[in-house]
Design a protein around this motif. Structure first.
Motif, PDB file in Angstrom:
ATOM      1  N   GLU A 131       0.829  -1.204   0.000  1.00 51.16           N
ATOM      2  CA  GLU A 131       0.000   0.000   0.000  1.00 51.16           C
ATOM      3  C   GLU A 131       0.864   1.256   0.000  1.00 51.16           C
ATOM      4  O   GLU A 131       0.513   2.256  -0.629  1.00 51.16           O
ATOM      5  CB  GLU A 131      -0.934   0.002   1.211  1.00 51.16           C
ATOM      6  CG  GLU A 131      -2.044  -1.035   1.168  1.00 51.16           C
ATOM      7  CD  GLU A 131      -3.068  -0.737   0.075  1.00 51.16           C
ATOM      8  OE1 GLU A 131      -3.197   0.434  -0.322  1.00 51.16           O
ATOM      9  OE2 GLU A 131      -3.734  -1.677  -0.388  1.00 51.16           O
ATOM     10  N   LYS A 134       2.132   2.556  -3.450  1.00 54.05           N
ATOM     11  CA  LYS A 134       1.255   3.290  -4.363  1.00 54.05           C
ATOM     12  C   LYS A 134       1.611   4.781  -4.418  1.00 54.05           C
ATOM     13  O   LYS A 134       1.906   5.306  -5.500  1.00 54.05           O
ATOM     14  CB  LYS A 134      -0.215   3.083  -3.980  1.00 54.05           C
ATOM     15  CG  LYS A 134      -0.686   1.643  -4.154  1.00 54.05           C
ATOM     16  CD  LYS A 134      -2.091   1.447  -3.618  1.00 54.05           C
ATOM     17  CE  LYS A 134      -2.524  -0.005  -3.725  1.00 54.05           C
ATOM     18  NZ  LYS A 134      -3.864  -0.251  -3.130  1.00 54.05           N
ATOM     19  N   VAL A 138       3.874   6.800  -7.510  1.00 56.22           N
ATOM     20  CA  VAL A 138       3.354   7.998  -8.186  1.00 56.22           C
ATOM     21  C   VAL A 138       4.383   9.115  -8.158  1.00 56.22           C
ATOM     22  O   VAL A 138       4.654   9.770  -9.181  1.00 56.22           O
ATOM     23  CB  VAL A 138       2.040   8.466  -7.519  1.00 56.22           C
ATOM     24  CG1 VAL A 138       1.661   9.864  -7.994  1.00 56.22           C
ATOM     25  CG2 VAL A 138       0.911   7.486  -7.814  1.00 56.22           C
ATOM     26  N   THR A 186      -3.094  -5.561  -6.284  1.00 51.68           N
ATOM     27  CA  THR A 186      -2.235  -4.391  -6.123  1.00 51.68           C
ATOM     28  C   THR A 186      -1.314  -4.221  -7.321  1.00 51.68           C
ATOM     29  O   THR A 186      -1.034  -3.091  -7.745  1.00 51.68           O
ATOM     30  CB  THR A 186      -1.404  -4.512  -4.831  1.00 51.68           C
ATOM     31  OG1 THR A 186      -2.284  -4.612  -3.705  1.00 51.68           O
ATOM     32  CG2 THR A 186      -0.501  -3.304  -4.639  1.00 51.68           C
ATOM     33  N   VAL A 189      -3.191  -2.421  -9.936  1.00 51.50           N
ATOM     34  CA  VAL A 189      -3.316  -0.998  -9.613  1.00 51.50           C
ATOM     35  C   VAL A 189      -2.024  -0.260  -9.945  1.00 51.50           C
ATOM     36  O   VAL A 189      -2.044   0.824 -10.537  1.00 51.50           O
ATOM     37  CB  VAL A 189      -3.674  -0.815  -8.122  1.00 51.50           C
ATOM     38  CG1 VAL A 189      -3.647   0.666  -7.736  1.00 51.50           C
ATOM     39  CG2 VAL A 189      -5.049  -1.391  -7.816  1.00 51.50           C
ATOM     40  N   LEU A 190      -0.887  -0.849  -9.582  1.00 56.69           N
ATOM     41  CA  LEU A 190       0.405  -0.206  -9.860  1.00 56.69           C
ATOM     42  C   LEU A 190       0.631  -0.055 -11.362  1.00 56.69           C
ATOM     43  O   LEU A 190       1.111   0.980 -11.833  1.00 56.69           O
ATOM     44  CB  LEU A 190       1.542  -1.019  -9.240  1.00 56.69           C
ATOM     45  CG  LEU A 190       1.583  -1.095  -7.703  1.00 56.69           C
ATOM     46  CD1 LEU A 190       2.726  -1.984  -7.252  1.00 56.69           C
ATOM     47  CD2 LEU A 190       1.718   0.293  -7.094  1.00 56.69           C
ATOM     48  N   THR A 193      -1.760   2.611 -12.845  1.00 54.46           N
ATOM     49  CA  THR A 193      -1.297   3.942 -12.454  1.00 54.46           C
ATOM     50  C   THR A 193      -0.076   4.356 -13.272  1.00 54.46           C
ATOM     51  O   THR A 193       0.023   5.505 -13.734  1.00 54.46           O
ATOM     52  CB  THR A 193      -0.955   3.970 -10.957  1.00 54.46           C
ATOM     53  OG1 THR A 193      -2.100   3.553 -10.194  1.00 54.46           O
ATOM     54  CG2 THR A 193      -0.543   5.360 -10.522  1.00 54.46           C
ATOM     55  N   THR A 194       0.835   3.422 -13.462  1.00 54.84           N
ATOM     56  CA  THR A 194       2.030   3.703 -14.264  1.00 54.84           C
ATOM     57  C   THR A 194       1.653   4.083 -15.692  1.00 54.84           C
ATOM     58  O   THR A 194       2.154   5.066 -16.245  1.00 54.84           O
ATOM     59  CB  THR A 194       2.949   2.470 -14.289  1.00 54.84           C
ATOM     60  OG1 THR A 194       3.366   2.161 -12.956  1.00 54.84           O
ATOM     61  CG2 THR A 194       4.177   2.733 -15.152  1.00 54.84           C
ATOM     62  N   GLY A 334      -1.688  11.065 -11.385  1.00 58.69           N
ATOM     63  CA  GLY A 334      -1.393   9.701 -10.967  1.00 58.69           C
ATOM     64  C   GLY A 334      -2.238   9.264  -9.788  1.00 58.69           C
ATOM     65  O   GLY A 334      -2.715   8.116  -9.736  1.00 58.69           O
ATOM     66  N   TRP A 338      -4.885   6.200  -9.852  1.00 58.60           N
ATOM     67  CA  TRP A 338      -4.784   5.116  -8.865  1.00 58.60           C
ATOM     68  C   TRP A 338      -6.124   4.895  -8.165  1.00 58.60           C
ATOM     69  O   TRP A 338      -6.636   3.767  -8.113  1.00 58.60           O
ATOM     70  CB  TRP A 338      -3.646   5.441  -7.900  1.00 58.60           C
ATOM     71  CG  TRP A 338      -3.781   4.972  -6.480  1.00 58.60           C
ATOM     72  CD1 TRP A 338      -4.474   3.891  -6.017  1.00 58.60           C
ATOM     73  CD2 TRP A 338      -3.187   5.578  -5.321  1.00 58.60           C
ATOM     74  NE1 TRP A 338      -4.356   3.788  -4.644  1.00 58.60           N
ATOM     75  CE2 TRP A 338      -3.580   4.799  -4.209  1.00 58.60           C
ATOM     76  CE3 TRP A 338      -2.384   6.692  -5.134  1.00 58.60           C
ATOM     77  CZ2 TRP A 338      -3.171   5.123  -2.903  1.00 58.60           C
ATOM     78  CZ3 TRP A 338      -1.973   7.001  -3.845  1.00 58.60           C
ATOM     79  CH2 TRP A 338      -2.363   6.223  -2.741  1.00 58.60           C
ATOM     80  N   GLN A 342      -8.694   1.644  -8.755  1.00 54.85           N
ATOM     81  CA  GLN A 342      -8.967   0.797  -7.588  1.00 54.85           C
ATOM     82  C   GLN A 342     -10.455   0.759  -7.284  1.00 54.85           C
ATOM     83  O   GLN A 342     -10.995  -0.287  -6.922  1.00 54.85           O
ATOM     84  CB  GLN A 342      -8.172   1.302  -6.383  1.00 54.85           C
ATOM     85  CG  GLN A 342      -8.198   0.351  -5.199  1.00 54.85           C
ATOM     86  CD  GLN A 342      -7.084   0.637  -4.212  1.00 54.85           C
ATOM     87  OE1 GLN A 342      -5.932   0.881  -4.612  1.00 54.85           O
ATOM     88  NE2 GLN A 342      -7.395   0.618  -2.936  1.00 54.85           N
ATOM     89  N   ASN A 374      -4.137   6.238   1.494  1.00 58.56           N
ATOM     90  CA  ASN A 374      -5.203   7.041   0.882  1.00 58.56           C
ATOM     91  C   ASN A 374      -5.220   8.467   1.428  1.00 58.56           C
ATOM     92  O   ASN A 374      -5.372   9.433   0.673  1.00 58.56           O
ATOM     93  CB  ASN A 374      -6.561   6.382   1.132  1.00 58.56           C
ATOM     94  CG  ASN A 374      -6.707   5.053   0.410  1.00 58.56           C
ATOM     95  OD1 ASN A 374      -6.035   4.803  -0.582  1.00 58.56           O
ATOM     96  ND2 ASN A 374      -7.567   4.191   0.920  1.00 58.56           N
TER      97      ASN A 374
END
Length: 391
Positions: A131, A134, A138, A186, A189-190, A193-194, A334, A338, A342, A374
Motif C-alpha cells: 500500500e 502506491k 506515483v 495491487t 493498480v500499480l 497507475t504507471t 497519478g 490510482w 482501484q 489514501n
C-alpha cells in the motif's frame, strides 16, 4: 501592551482562518467527501464485523476509527507543507517502499488471510508495504517523467527516453516484488497507475501504442507460460461464468451478487442484512465492503457511496488541471488514476464485471496501511491545490 497582544492574537487568528489562509483556501468539497466516505465506511465495518469480532461488537470499528485518526493526523501534517519537497525526496520514499516489499518476502513477512503481504508490528497492528508503494511510485514516476533544464528550472519538453526507461524499470521492480507475495490486485493498480502517468506525461503517441501492444503481449505471455497461480487463473475464468462453480471459485461472486441484489432500492437497514450477519460473503469488511452497502443501504446507498467517490476523483482531476508545473500535474493525475482504477476494480468485482482481486474500496474498507496511503494521497492533492491557487 495589552492592545498589542490583542493585535498579535487577531493577526495569528487571521493567518489561520482568515481570508487567504490555509483553512480558507483548502478544497473543502474534496475533504468533505473523504470524511463522509470514512464515516459511512466506519458504519459498514461495524455492521460487517459486529457478529464475529474477537474483542467486542464494536472492536473492529473502534480500531478502524483509530486508523482514521492517525490518517487524518498524517493528512494535516502533509497538506500544509510545500509539495515540492516530494520531488527532492522521491527516490528516498521509493527506496523505503522497496525495502518494505523486500522485507515482506523475507522471513520477517507474515501471512494473513492467505496473503503473504504483511509485517507484524505487535499490539494487533500490521504494516502492508504494498500500500505504501502506491504513493511512492506515483511520486518517483512524476519526478522521472517531468524533465528539468540544466539549471533545474521546469520545462514543457516531452519526457526523455532515459526518464521513460527508468520509469518502466521502477514500476517493473515494484510490480515484481508485489507479485512475489503474490498480490495480483495491487499489481494491477500499480501497472494501471504507471500507464496513466506515462500517458499524462505527454510522450509521443507511437510510444503509447507501442506500450499498449507490449502490455498485451506481456499479458498473453504471463497467461501462456503459466506464471499465474491456479487460483488467480480460476478467478479470471469465473468472471465469464460464476455459476459454473458456485461453491468453488464462483462462490464469492455469486454471494456478492445475492447480497447486493437483496438490498433492492432502499436496503434492509443498517445492521439488518441477512447475508452480512450470516457472513456468507468472505472479507466483507475489506475487499467486499461494497456488498454491505448494497444489502443494507440498497441501490440509493450504493449510488451515494459511488457518487462521493466520484466527487473525490473529479476534485482531484480539477486540481491536476490547475497545476502550474509538470511534476505536480503528474502527481495529481497519478493519484486520481490510482484511486479511480482501484474503485473500478473493487466495485466491479462485487457486481460481476471485474475479476475477484484483493483490493480495498478507497476510504471505505477497513485497513490501516491502506487508510494511511489514501489519506496521504488526499493530503498531497490538498498541498498542491493550496499552492496552485492565487492568494
Amino acid at each position: 501592551m495589552t492592545e498589542a497582544i490583542g493585535i498579535r492574537r487577531r493577526s495569528f487568528a487571521s493567518r489561520v482562518v482568515g481570508r487567504g489562509s490555509v483553512v480558507w483556501r483548502m478544497d473543502w468539497l474534496l475533504f468533505g467527501a473523504v470524511v463522509a466516505l470514512s464515516a459511512v465506511g466506519t458504519l459498514l465495518v461495524w455492521s460487517a464485523t459486529r457478529t464475529w469480532s474477537s474483542i467486542e461488537p464494536t472492536g473492529m470499528a473502534k480500531k478502524h476509527v483509530l486508523n482514521l485518526l492517525i490518517g487524518l493526523a498524517l493528512y494535516s501534517a502533509i497538506a500544509v507543507t510545500d509539495y515540492r519537497w516530494l520531488r527532492t525526496y522521491a527516490p528516498v520514499l521509493y527506496g523505503i517502499a522497496v525495502i518494505g516489499l523486500i522485507l515482506v518476502i523475507s522471513p520477517m513477512g507474515s501471512t494473513i488471510n492467505g496473503h503473504h503481504s504483511w509485517i507484524l508490528l505487535g499490539g494487533g497492528f500490521a504494516l502492508q508495504p504494498a500500500e505504501l508503494m502506491k504513493p511512492a511510485l506515483v511520486v518517483i514516476l512524476a519526478r522521472l517523467l517531468a524533465p528539468t533544464s540544466e539549471k533545474g528550472k521546469k520545462t514543457k519538453d516531452r519526457p526523455r527516453a532515459a526518464g521513460l526507461a527508468l520509469s518502466l524499470a521502477a514500476a517493473g521492480a515494484a510490480a515484481a516484488l508485489v507479485m512475489l507475495q503474490p498480490d495480483l490486485g495491487t499489481t494491477m493498480v500499480l501497472m494501471a497507475t504507471t500507464g496513466a502517468i506515462i500517458v499524462f506525461s505527454g510522450i509521443r503517441k507511437r510510444w503509447v501504442v507501442a506500450g499498449v501492444l507490449l502490455t498485451g503481449l506481456a499479458a498473453v505471455a504471463v497467461w501462456s507460460l503459466g506464471l499465474l497461480k491456479p487460483y488467480q487463473v480460476a478467478r479470471f475464468t469465473a468472471l465469464i461464468d460464476p455459476s459454473s462453480d458456485p461453491r468453488g471459485v464462483g462462490y464469492n461472486s455469486t454471494q456478492a451478487l445475492v447480497a447486493i441484489g437483496s438490498g433492492e432500492v432502499f436496503g434492509k437497514g443498517l445492521f439488518h442484512g441477512g447475508q452480512t450477519t450470516g457472513r456468507f460473503v468472505p472479507e466483507q469488511h475489506t475487499d467486499f465492503i461494497f456488498t454491505v452497502a448494497g444489502e443494507e443501504l440498497g441501490f440509493v446507498g450504493s449510488v451515494t457511496v459511488v457518487a462521493l467517490l466520484g466527487v473525490v476523483l473529479l476534485r482531484g482531476a480539477r486540481i491536476a488541471r490547475m497545476c502550474g508545473d509538470r511534476f505536480s500535474a503528474l502527481v495529481s493525475g497519478g493519484i486520481v488514476a490510482w484511486l479511480a482504477f482501484q474503485t473500478l476494480v473493487n466495485v466491479g468485482m462485487t457486481i460481476g464485471i471485474m475479476p475477484i482481486t484483493g483490493v480495498p474500496l478507497p476510504f471505505v474498507s477497513y485497513g490501516g496501511t491502506a487508510t494511511f496511503a489514501n489519506m496521504t494521497a488526499i493530503a498531497i492533492l490538498q498541498a498542491i491545490h493550496l499552492r496552485s491557487r492565487p492568494v
